[in-house]
Design a protein around this motif. Structure first.
Motif, mmCIF file in Angstrom:
data_model
loop_
_atom_site.group_PDB
_atom_site.id
_atom_site.type_symbol
_atom_site.label_atom_id
_atom_site.label_comp_id
_atom_site.label_asym_id
_atom_site.label_seq_id
_atom_site.Cartn_x
_atom_site.Cartn_y
_atom_site.Cartn_z
ATOM 1 N N UNK A 195 -3.075 16.446 2.798
ATOM 2 C CA UNK A 195 -3.954 16.599 1.633
ATOM 3 C C UNK A 195 -4.109 15.265 0.903
ATOM 4 N N UNK A 196 -3.003 14.561 0.694
ATOM 5 C CA UNK A 196 -3.056 13.266 0.007
ATOM 6 C C UNK A 196 -3.857 12.261 0.816
ATOM 7 N N UNK A 210 0.829 -1.209 0.000
ATOM 8 C CA UNK A 210 0.000 0.000 0.000
ATOM 9 C C UNK A 210 0.867 1.264 0.000
ATOM 10 N N UNK A 211 0.221 2.405 -0.292
ATOM 11 C CA UNK A 211 0.922 3.686 -0.367
ATOM 12 C C UNK A 211 0.883 4.393 0.982
ATOM 13 N N UNK A 212 2.044 4.837 1.420
ATOM 14 C CA UNK A 212 2.159 5.489 2.728
ATOM 15 C C UNK A 212 2.939 6.795 2.570
ATOM 16 N N UNK A 213 2.394 7.879 3.112
ATOM 17 C CA UNK A 213 3.035 9.190 3.011
ATOM 18 C C UNK A 213 3.803 9.522 4.286
ATOM 19 N N UNK A 216 5.663 16.479 2.397
ATOM 20 C CA UNK A 216 5.690 17.355 3.566
ATOM 21 C C UNK A 216 4.430 17.089 4.388
ATOM 22 N N UNK A 217 4.401 17.520 5.670
ATOM 23 C CA UNK A 217 3.194 17.300 6.471
ATOM 24 C C UNK A 217 1.914 17.853 5.838
ATOM 25 N N UNK A 256 -2.804 5.350 1.510
ATOM 26 C CA UNK A 256 -3.543 4.475 2.426
ATOM 27 C C UNK A 256 -3.214 4.746 3.883
ATOM 28 N N UNK A 257 -2.066 5.384 4.127
ATOM 29 C CA UNK A 257 -1.672 5.703 5.503
ATOM 30 C C UNK A 257 -0.764 6.920 5.483
ATOM 31 N N UNK A 258 -0.649 7.541 6.631
ATOM 32 C CA UNK A 258 0.156 8.769 6.778
ATOM 33 C C UNK A 258 0.900 8.671 8.103
#
Length: 308
Positions: A166-167, A126-129, A160-161, A174-176
């Motif tokens: 926003x994403x 999954x995508x994680x920021x 960036x935070x 999927x997670x931050x």
């Protein structure tokens, strides 16, 4: 001859005073540092160093603060555990001079409130920021390893935070992974829930660093700076309601958000680094090198301030 000797002694004493009180002190801070914000609002540095012009510069994360330190536009600042490791690996000169220990409650892996993901292990593929080179970078690496995953098992997006939020809200990730006050702000408003935080992952805490040039020119100022930071921290612990109200007003955040991240803090005093702090930071640096996240090994001990 006696008068000449006395004059030399007085000159040396005057030189020490000047070293202790620089003409200007440029402080980089983040909203996550309660001690820094309260020191600013209560003008504690101005009181401790009356001969010094104090300048405050806000940063959204540790990496841009490090860039300013490296560029010569900053003297001291507060950062998480990973920015100074990345800086040292890149050959940037800085000095750790103090630490504010924590228990790992000040940052977290967040997922949308309605997400089906129930554990870090379920983030595989999954995508994680997160912000590259930040304390969130460390939290997520250690969280993955504890869950039996590797860094390559997840699609990490460096943001960036503000861009990360926003994403996250737009469903593009999927997670931050983020720290206070961004983390409680997302939880308090109901858009996120916590998948895991740094408890049990041997967190190092928040570090206070200075440019090597500042330390060389004003080594005697480091003691008063640490004492001032500790005073601000003590103020927040002794007067929590007043401090929460002040920070909420100053930072433009809801009191509930500020109260939440006050609860994430440790009562352990801000202090110079001890052998255990250095050892923890060294293990983290070695872990990042072993996982290919920094280009070379670093020796943390080499950039820890040693009082004259």
């Amino acid at each position: 001859m006696l008068k000449m000797f006395a004059g030399v002694v007085l000159s040396l004493i005057a030189g020490q005073v000047l070293a202790a009180e620089p003409a200007t002190l440029r402080i980089g801070y983040q909203k996550s540092s309660v001690s820094m914000v309260l020191a600013r609002e209560h003008k504690l540095f101005e009181a401790a160093l009356p001969g010094t012009q104090v300048q405050w510069i806000e940063f959204l994360g540790g990496p841009p603060l490090i860039e300013a330190l490296n560029g010569g536009s900053l003297d001291i600042g507060n950062i998480g555990d990973i920015p100074p490791i990345f800086a040292q690996a890149a050959g940037i000169e800085l000095q750790y001079f103090a630490v504010e220990p924590n228990e790992g409650k000040s940052e977290a892996v967040l997922v949308p409130k309605n997400s089906n993901v129930q554990s870090v292990a379920e983030l595989k593929g999954k995508r994680v920021a997160l912000l590259k080179g930040s304390s969130a970078h460390n939290l997520f690496l250690k969280s993955l390893l504890r869950a039996g995953l590797q860094w390559k098992d997840v699609d990490v997006v460096y943001l960036s935070p503000s861009d990360g939020r926003a994403a996250f809200e737009q469903g593009k990730v999927d997670a931050w992974v983020v720290w206070d006050p961004y983390y409680p702000a997302a939880v308090v408003d109901g858009s996120a829930r916590v998948l895991g935080d740094g408890q049990g992952l041997n967190p190092a805490g928040t570090f206070f660093v200075a440019s090597s040039a500042f330390v060389q020119q004003h080594p005697q100022a480091i003691g008063p700076i640490i004492q001032t930071l500790a005073k601000a921290q003590r103020l927040s612990l002794d007067q929590p309601e007043e401090s929460i109200a002040l920070m909420a007003k100053t930072l433009g955040l809801p009191p509930a958000v500020v109260k939440s991240y006050f609860e994430h803090r440790s009562s352990t005093a801000i202090r110079p680094l001890q052998a255990s702090d250095i050892a923890t930071q060294q293990r983290t640096a070695d872990l990042f090198f072993a996982n290919g996240l920094i280009p070379k090994k670093v020796d943390v001990q080499q950039v820890v301030f040693k009082a004259p």
